[in-house]
Design a protein around this motif. Sequence first.
Motif, short mmCIF file in Angstrom:
data_model
loop_
_atom_site.label_atom_id
_atom_site.label_comp_id
_atom_site.label_asym_id
_atom_site.label_seq_id
_atom_site.Cartn_x
_atom_site.Cartn_y
_atom_site.Cartn_z
N ALA A 204 8.09 82.41 70.82
CA ALA A 204 7.95 83.56 71.98
C ALA A 204 6.13 84.07 71.88
CB ALA A 204 9.04 84.50 71.88
N ALA A 205 5.69 84.28 71.35
CA ALA A 205 5.12 85.05 70.58
C ALA A 205 3.70 83.40 71.04
CB ALA A 205 4.74 85.57 69.34
N GLY A 206 3.43 82.24 70.49
CA GLY A 206 2.72 81.34 70.78
C GLY A 206 2.71 81.58 72.31
N HIS A 207 4.11 81.47 72.93
CA HIS A 207 4.20 80.80 74.45
C HIS A 207 4.12 82.00 75.12
CE1 HIS A 207 6.66 79.65 77.88
NE2 HIS A 207 7.13 80.76 78.15
N LEU A 208 3.45 83.34 74.93
CA LEU A 208 2.55 84.04 75.61
C LEU A 208 0.85 84.01 75.37
CD1 LEU A 208 3.62 87.74 74.46
CD2 LEU A 208 4.43 86.60 76.31
N GLY A 209 1.39 83.55 74.00
CA GLY A 209 -0.41 83.31 74.06
C GLY A 209 -0.55 81.58 74.56
N ASP A 210 -0.48 80.99 74.61
CA ASP A 210 -0.73 79.97 76.05
C ASP A 210 -0.41 80.26 77.55
OD1 ASP A 210 -0.28 78.00 73.89
OD2 ASP A 210 1.76 77.52 73.88
N LEU A 211 0.25 80.70 77.63
CA LEU A 211 0.48 81.86 78.56
C LEU A 211 -1.18 82.83 79.57
CD1 LEU A 211 2.81 81.99 81.55
CD2 LEU A 211 3.07 84.66 80.27
N ALA A 212 -1.37 83.57 78.37
CA ALA A 212 -2.19 84.09 78.28
C ALA A 212 -3.50 82.86 78.58
CB ALA A 212 -2.99 84.81 77.74
N ARG A 213 -3.67 81.93 77.94
CA ARG A 213 -4.54 80.59 77.89
C ARG A 213 -4.25 79.81 78.79
NH1 ARG A 213 -2.78 79.79 72.85
NH2 ARG A 213 -3.85 80.74 71.48
N THR A 214 -3.81 79.58 79.83
CA THR A 214 -3.33 79.03 81.15
C THR A 214 -4.24 80.00 82.27
OG1 THR A 214 -1.39 78.04 80.45
CG2 THR A 214 -1.44 77.82 82.56
N ARG A 215 -3.60 81.44 82.53
CA ARG A 215 -4.52 82.59 82.95
C ARG A 215 -5.82 82.19 83.14
NH1 ARG A 215 0.00 86.87 82.88
NH2 ARG A 215 1.79 86.12 84.49
N VAL A 216 -6.24 82.29 81.61
CA VAL A 216 -8.38 82.05 81.60
C VAL A 216 -8.67 80.61 82.41
CG1 VAL A 216 -9.73 82.44 79.73
CG2 VAL A 216 -7.56 83.65 79.64
N HIS A 217 -7.79 79.71 81.55
CA HIS A 217 -8.86 78.58 82.55
C HIS A 217 -8.82 78.22 83.55
CE1 HIS A 217 -9.56 74.25 81.72
NE2 HIS A 217 -8.43 74.02 83.21
N ARG A 218 -7.17 78.45 84.32
CA ARG A 218 -7.48 79.22 85.53
C ARG A 218 -7.94 79.85 86.42
NH1 ARG A 218 -1.97 80.62 87.60
NH2 ARG A 218 -1.54 79.11 85.34
N ALA A 219 -8.50 80.96 85.58
CA ALA A 219 -9.15 81.81 86.77
C ALA A 219 -10.36 81.31 86.08
CB ALA A 219 -8.97 83.56 85.84
N LEU A 220 -11.28 80.77 84.81
CA LEU A 220 -12.56 80.32 84.93
C LEU A 220 -12.65 79.38 86.04
CD1 LEU A 220 -13.37 81.18 81.21
CD2 LEU A 220 -13.57 82.78 82.92
N THR A 221 -12.10 78.42 86.54
CA THR A 221 -11.86 77.08 87.07
C THR A 221 -12.01 77.72 88.19
OG1 THR A 221 -10.11 76.10 85.01
CG2 THR A 221 -10.69 74.79 87.54
N GLU A 222 -11.02 78.54 88.97
CA GLU A 222 -11.32 79.16 90.48
C GLU A 222 -12.45 79.80 90.41
OE1 GLU A 222 -6.39 79.57 90.15
OE2 GLU A 222 -7.36 81.56 90.60
N ALA A 223 -12.98 80.43 89.62
CA ALA A 223 -14.70 80.86 90.06
C ALA A 223 -15.78 79.45 90.75
CB ALA A 223 -14.86 81.61 88.39
N GLY A 224 -15.54 78.75 90.54
CA GLY A 224 -16.31 77.76 90.56
C GLY A 224 -17.36 78.26 89.45
N ASP A 225 -19.14 78.36 90.58
CA ASP A 225 -19.86 78.16 90.33
C ASP A 225 -20.77 79.33 90.19
OD1 ASP A 225 -23.03 77.81 88.68
OD2 ASP A 225 -23.77 76.98 90.80
N VAL A 226 -20.28 80.19 89.18
CA VAL A 226 -20.61 81.95 89.03
C VAL A 226 -21.62 82.08 88.08
CG1 VAL A 226 -19.02 82.84 90.19
CG2 VAL A 226 -18.83 82.53 87.72
N GLY A 227 -22.11 83.49 87.25
CA GLY A 227 -22.92 83.82 85.98
C GLY A 227 -22.19 83.97 84.36
#
Lengths: 206, 206
Positions: B60-83
């Motif tokens: 479950a702890a690994g699952h929480l970590g994966d959830l955070a990684r997925t959110r970070v990945h999506r947040a950075l992908t959605e950001a597009g070309d920013v600083g």
Amino acid sequence: MPRRADPAERRRQVAEALLRVVEADGLDAASLPAVARELGATTGLVQKYFRSKDELLLFAAGHLGDLARTRVHRALTEAGDVGIEEMLLRGMSVVAGAHPDTRDAEGRIWLAFVARAAFHPGLRELHLAGAREIRDRCRNALAEAVRRGEADPDLDVQAAATALAAFADGLALQRALEPEQFTAAVVRGLLRGCLDKIFAANGGPK
Amino acid sequence: MPRRADPAERRRQVAEALLRVVEADGLDAASLPAVARELGATTGLVQKYFRSKDELLLFAAGHLGDLARTRVHRALTEAGDVGIEEMLLRGMSVVAGAHPDTRDAEGRIWLAFVARAAFHPGLRELHLAGAREIRDRCRNALAEAVRRGEADPDLDVQAAATALAAFADGLALQRALEPEQFTAAVVRGLLRGCLDKIFAANGGPK
């Protein structure tokens, strides 16, 4: 436990036994029988001073808060006539678990109580009162620094105090998990860096 | 639980049931029978997928970590070309529990696992790997900001990354205890203030 002691002293002894059990095995392990075993006493004797584990937990959390207040008071008194930045460094080192008297293992005791507070209304209330006290004292210190000309007159005192308190909590958390890497000296260095940024705004970078 | 599912999917379902039990009643309450009840299944069925509560906690702890990684990945992908500053704000908002998709109650689940990790070698190892990953990604982002001329060439990248990660943990802790005061928007504002100070050193105050 020692034969002769007044009730207030007895309650402190029981609370300290609880903290030793938490330090060794975590908060789940800290039942009244386990605390009694740690004291070499009967569960019945422990129940003379605390009717429930809940009552003991609240008392022990208050005891931890008092210990921190005493350390802050002593650190500030010993400082003598220093600037506000140095006072904040001394006070917030206690909050971050990096006071020279703080043992490494105290971090995980603090963290166990904080995590339990998220589910326990009584502990949460106590924790929030402590958190407000820390933020208020930071805000007052920063406002005084602005008045004395030690910090930038444009400093957002409330935001800076909130951020400083959060930073100290984060350092305490990391120190609880990684005491080998986040030694007291490393944590004080990181606090100093944060304070330098607040105070350096006055009169350019140091 | 649903009749048809492959073993990997079943394990995720069991882990998510554990997280719901933790959210409601804390980590102490999260026994295999309690997780089975949450799933409407037998303890025996849960044990088909996890031999012990320990194995389930780690998963479950690994699952929480994966959830955070997925959110970070999506947040950075959605950001597009920013600083880099905006990228760090997006990534560290996830760490601080202030991503727009993060429910308030997730904070106390995270905090329960972190506090348990201080007493549990397997969870601690997992936590430390995650903490190192966050610091490394911050350090790499800040080094890239220096290369691009977005941050001061004299920035102590390692110290700034360590401080930023500690600040995000402190915000996450305060948000877990006081979600009403430390809303996602307030926490993102505090993170923005911290990043502005790092990035403003380049070319004077913003």
